[in-house]
Scaffold this active site. Structure first.
Site, PDB file in Angstrom:
ATOM      1  N   GLU A  49     -33.659   4.516 102.372  1.00  0.00           N
ATOM      2  CA  GLU A  49     -34.211   5.375 103.430  1.00  0.00           C
ATOM      3  C   GLU A  49     -33.182   6.343 104.003  1.00  0.00           C
ATOM      4  O   GLU A  49     -33.532   7.429 104.470  1.00  0.00           O
ATOM      5  CB  GLU A  49     -34.813   4.532 104.551  1.00  0.00           C
ATOM      6  CG  GLU A  49     -36.095   3.803 104.151  1.00  0.00           C
ATOM      7  CD  GLU A  49     -35.830   2.436 103.528  1.00  0.00           C
ATOM      8  OE1 GLU A  49     -34.656   2.107 103.288  1.00  0.00           O
ATOM      9  OE2 GLU A  49     -36.815   1.699 103.279  1.00  0.00           O
ATOM     10  N   PHE A 111     -42.820  -9.997 111.866  1.00  0.00           N
ATOM     11  CA  PHE A 111     -42.108  -9.655 110.645  1.00  0.00           C
ATOM     12  C   PHE A 111     -41.859  -8.141 110.587  1.00  0.00           C
ATOM     13  O   PHE A 111     -42.768  -7.341 110.761  1.00  0.00           O
ATOM     14  CB  PHE A 111     -42.916 -10.092 109.419  1.00  0.00           C
ATOM     15  CG  PHE A 111     -42.244  -9.737 108.118  1.00  0.00           C
ATOM     16  CD1 PHE A 111     -41.010 -10.289 107.794  1.00  0.00           C
ATOM     17  CD2 PHE A 111     -42.820  -8.831 107.250  1.00  0.00           C
ATOM     18  CE1 PHE A 111     -40.367  -9.936 106.611  1.00  0.00           C
ATOM     19  CE2 PHE A 111     -42.185  -8.482 106.063  1.00  0.00           C
ATOM     20  CZ  PHE A 111     -40.951  -9.036 105.742  1.00  0.00           C
ATOM     21  N   GLN A 112     -40.618  -7.777 110.351  1.00  0.00           N
ATOM     22  CA  GLN A 112     -40.184  -6.380 110.257  1.00  0.00           C
ATOM     23  C   GLN A 112     -40.468  -5.569 111.522  1.00  0.00           C
ATOM     24  O   GLN A 112     -40.673  -4.365 111.460  1.00  0.00           O
ATOM     25  CB  GLN A 112     -40.781  -5.695 109.020  1.00  0.00           C
ATOM     26  CG  GLN A 112     -40.219  -6.308 107.731  1.00  0.00           C
ATOM     27  CD  GLN A 112     -40.491  -5.496 106.500  1.00  0.00           C
ATOM     28  OE1 GLN A 112     -41.491  -4.795 106.405  1.00  0.00           O
ATOM     29  NE2 GLN A 112     -39.588  -5.589 105.523  1.00  0.00           N
ATOM     30  N   LYS A 161     -49.294  -0.217 112.608  1.00  0.00           N
ATOM     31  CA  LYS A 161     -50.165  -0.294 111.438  1.00  0.00           C
ATOM     32  C   LYS A 161     -51.647  -0.160 111.807  1.00  0.00           C
ATOM     33  O   LYS A 161     -52.401   0.557 111.147  1.00  0.00           O
ATOM     34  CB  LYS A 161     -49.924  -1.624 110.710  1.00  0.00           C
ATOM     35  CG  LYS A 161     -50.642  -1.716 109.386  1.00  0.00           C
ATOM     36  CD  LYS A 161     -50.181  -2.942 108.594  1.00  0.00           C
ATOM     37  CE  LYS A 161     -50.758  -2.897 107.176  1.00  0.00           C
ATOM     38  NZ  LYS A 161     -50.253  -4.002 106.350  1.00  0.00           N
ATOM     39  N   MET A 483      -8.900  11.528 103.192  1.00  0.00           N
ATOM     40  CA  MET A 483      -8.649  12.046 104.537  1.00  0.00           C
ATOM     41  C   MET A 483      -7.974  10.986 105.410  1.00  0.00           C
ATOM     42  O   MET A 483      -7.070  11.288 106.185  1.00  0.00           O
ATOM     43  CB  MET A 483      -9.951  12.520 105.171  1.00  0.00           C
ATOM     44  CG  MET A 483      -9.765  13.218 106.501  1.00  0.00           C
ATOM     45  SD  MET A 483      -8.637  14.634 106.369  1.00  0.00           S
ATOM     46  CE  MET A 483      -9.800  15.969 106.144  1.00  0.00           C
TER      47      MET A 483
END
Ligand SMILES: Cc1ncc(C[n+]2csc(CCOP(=O)(O)OP(=O)(O)O)c2C)c(N)n1
Ligand SMILES: [Mg+2]
Lengths: 582, 179
Positions: A49, A111-112, A161, A483
């Site tokens: 993502e 969940f999630q 949802k 760097m």
């Protein structure tokens, strides 16, 4: 007509003229992926993502249109945190859609489930949890409106949802309804006429003016009118890391990039200036160095659409809140009126010759590699630049290779430079280049990456091959976190701690091939040009060129963190000329 | 033991916001994120149910205040911000305290409450609960005096304020809505 929330979401995105989105499905966002099957919107399936977020940014950078990323709840939303913060820091218009657990489950550690709106509150311009399907079209319209107007930025819409599943009566809000729903949001775009007049007078009176262009010039598409101002009065110009390309590097008035790794001419001109005309720039610490020692004699005209930038770091003498383009047009008009009315500009010829003197004495320079010795990264960049088709877009990661990219490329057009400025996000370049190529398929897109950065997001190369997005990636592979190594060399007594990737740098050619790309390895200077030509000739798949470069090369000039810009560290070959910086 | 900010550094911001879920969290997290200190905060709906008013007392220098105001303006739900000059506004706060009493001094405490026009809300064997509404300074004084008796619990609401009506330009509405 009744449709589901998910159908309304996709329809709303279509109404907003979204042609492409970058995303990854999962539980809570699943309902939205069904109507997507019938939509005209192209969906690019990423591999992480974070990639979706940076792709959306890359797309927005080069098109000026908001990039769209859609992911599910929980871990997917948290994977989006870095790009959201990146877009926030660099004022990139972006709309992120995240799935959320059903309204009845919110707050139960389902969940999630995660508090996406809470987590992203301080790294978005705005975010919103939509609690009813009926509210979706307005939420989406607001999101696009907010992301693209005023100071642009990322907006996140979190959708449970059941909100996607519920049915609703479609209604597309009018402009008036959107306005009325945002009673506190009225960005000021037109500058104050008195301030504009004041600015014009100061500009004419200045003996050592510098136009200090920031990313706002690109965001407001002001490059052309700013150039007219510069040319009307012969004012030297510097372009910050976020504004590279806003003024042509090849222009005689261009002094290049200011700041920590800016040109000595740009840094010094700002230091000695008596008037900084800051357009869409924010006096970032990487530009000012030690603020109390920055451009001490300069008056400041500060044009920015975000009032909070005025006086945040340096108090302006003439603050102008407004859109850079609209304000610049008015300033140009005011200048012309004053000149037509017989006013004359102060003599800036001595200033210009001082600036040119600095340019001549202190060009960007590096020691070419001795015969048989390792490749120089700067040489690779010069070669990519010299072989690049016109209008090539350059994207970079974060580190030494980023600074060399900004320094050694010749930016002659706006929107040909994509990088992570404010946040300095390693891993930005591969996905951002993919997004840029999706936005401008007509252009060649080169990503210049570090061997460290590449390993953070290289999985998106498979996205690029499968979705037929033929970007080119040049890894300036010094087998170091270069760097950081440079800082340890210069400021930590050469005590190298956890910066050597040498033992573990993977075989990038094999990696590229495994991802369906062409992989080319380059070890010596003679191989550079042929490899680049070959890469440029391949347009049916991505190409990765692994340039094995000198490990210990450093970026110069450099202003140490927190140091005064007066104490700029020159490349060793120019040290004997230091006195000319006066 | 007044802990109120010194008068020159204490500023009252009256912030009109859209009455929506999460607005208070947004304001609070902005203060946390930018390192500003909230001294007190009171929030409640206004005469128009679409909007709430948040009264924030901050203890900062002028330049920081300017940044706070500008950053607050950037919140999409913030509709208007007025800085109320303490000299030109009326401020009120509510105070409740439970004070220990040995029975013998109960009369003294009640007398003190009467002088301040405080109310006795509850009387127990060894404690009294008092309430007082008034200017924050008056509350400070009352609190100071009660401490001598032993305060068991104390709760103040944080101040709310409105511009005074008798003069023009009581409040300086800060213009230039942010992007
Ligand atoms: C996500 C992230 N982690 C850490 C850093 C700190 N950091 C800045 S540059 C750099 C090294 C980058 O190494 P590489 O990609 O090989 O580029 P080089 O400097 O060698 O060109 C690191 C670790 C960062 N900017 N971003
Ligand atoms: Mg490296």
């Amino acid at each position: 007509m009744k449709i589901t929330g998910a159908e309304a979401l996709i329809k709303a995105l279509e109404m907003e003229s979204v042609d492409v989105m970058f995303g990854y499905p999962g539980g809570c966002i699943l309902p939205a992926y069904d109507p997507l099957l019938k939509s005209s919107i192209r969906h690019i399936l990423v591999r992480h993502e974070q990639g979706a977020g940076h792709m959306a940014e890359g797309y927005a950078h080069v098109t000026g249109r908001p990039g769209v990323a859609m992911v599910t709840s929980g871990p997917a939303a948290t994977n989006l945190v870095t790009p959201l913060c990146d877009a926030y820091m660099d004022s990139i218009p972006m709309v992120a859609i995240t799935g959320q657990v059903s309204t009845s489950a919110i707050g139960t550690d389902a969940f999630q489930e995660c508090d996406t709106v809470g987590i992203t509150r301080s790294i978005t311009k705005h975010n919103e949890l939509v609690m009813s399907a009926e509210d979706l079209p307005l939420a989406i319209r607001q999101a696009f409106h907010i992301a693209t107007t005023g100071r642009p930025g990322p907006v996140l819409i979190d959708i449970p949802k059941d909100v996607l599943q519920n049915s609703m009566t479609w209604h597309w809000p009018t402009d008036e309804e959107v306005q009325a729903s945002l009673p506190g949001y009225h960005p000021t775009t037109k500058g104050h006429p008195r301030m504009i007049k004041e600015a014009a007078k100061l500009i004419l009176a200045a003996e050592r003016p510098v136009l200090y262009l920031g990313g706002g010039v690109l965001k407001s598409r002001a490059a052309e009118v700013v150039r007219e101002i510069a040319e009307l009065l012969n004012i030297p110009v510097v372009t910050t890391l976020m504004a590279r390309g806003a003024f042509p590097d090849s222009h005689p008035l261009c002094l290049g990039m200011p700041g920590m790794h800016g040109t000595a001419a740009a840094v010094t001109a700002m230091q000695k200036s008596d008037l900084l005309i800051a357009l869409g720039a924010r006096f970032d610490d990487r530009v000012t160095g030690k603020v109390s020692a920055f451009a001490q004699e300069a008056k400041i005209i500060h044009v920015d659409i975000d009032p909070a930038e005025q006086g945040k770091v340096r108090r302006p003498d003439v603050p102008i809140v407004g859109d850079c383009k609209l304000v610049s047009i008015e300033i140009l008009k005011a200048l012309r009126e004053l000149l037509d009315g017989g006013e004359v500009q102060a003599d800036i010829a001595p200033w210009r010759s001082r600036c040119s003197g600095w340019q001549e004495q202190f060009p960007l320079s590096y020691e070419p590699s001795a015969p048989g010795a390792a490749l120089k990264p700067q040489f690779c960049l010069e070669q990519i630049r010299d072989h690049a088709p016109e209008g090539t877009i350059l994207v970079s990661g974060v580190g030494q290779h980023q600074m060399w990219s900004s320094q050694y490329w010749h930016f002659d057009e706006p929107y040909t430079w994509v990088n992570s400025g404010g946040l300095g996000t390693m891993g930005f370049s591969v996905p951002a280049a993919i997004g840029a190529k999706v936005g401008r398929p007509d252009k060649t897109v080169w990503a210049i990456d570090g061997d460290g950065c590449f390993q953070m997001t290289a999985q998106e190369l498979i996205t690029a091959s499968i979705s037929k997005i033929p970007i080119k990636v040049g890894i300036l592979n010094n087998s170091y976190l270069g760097m950081v190594r440079q800082w340890q060399e210069m400021f930590y007594g050469e005590r190298y701690s956890e910066v050597d990737l040498g033992g573990g740098v993977p075989d990038f050619v094999k990696w590229a091939e495994a991802m369906g790309c062409v992989g080319i390895r380059v070890d010596s200077p003679e191989e550079v040009a042929p490899a680049i030509e070959r890469a440029n000739s391949i347009n049916d798949r991505p190409v990765v060129v692994d340039f094995r470069v000198e490990e210990f090369e450093k970026v110069f000039p450099m202003v140490a963190a927190g140091a005064s810009n007066d104490d700029i560290i020159l490349p060793p070959s120019q040290n004997d000329r230091r006195e000319y910086l006066r | 033991m007044s802990t109120y900010p010194s008068p020159q550094r204490h500023h009252i911001l009256s912030v009109l916001v859209q009455n929506k879920a999460g607005v208070l969290a947004r304001v609070a997290s902005l203060f946390a994120r930018r390192g500003y200190n909230i001294f007190s905060l009171a929030v409640a709906p206004t005469e128009d149910p679409q909007f709430s008013r948040i009264t924030i007392v901050v203890d900062v220098e002028g330049t920081t205040l300017e940044q706070i105001v500008k950053q607050l303006f950037k919140l999409i739900e913030v509709v208007r911000i007025s800085e109320l000059d303490p000299q030109k506004s009326v401020e009120r706060e509510l105070f409740m305290a439970t004070v220990r009493t040995d029975g013998e001094n109960r009369g003294q405490i009640v007398e003190l409450a009467n002088i301040f026009e405080a109310k006795v809300l509850a009387v127990g064997v060894d404690a009294l609960t008092l309430s007082l509404e008034g200017s924050p300074e008056k509350l400070d004084d009352f609190e100071e005096l009660l401490r001598g008796y032993g305060i068991v619990e104390l709760q103040r609401t944080g101040r709310i304020a409105l511009p005074k009506l008798d003069r023009e330009a009581h409040s300086r509405a800060v213009k230039g809505k942010a992007s």
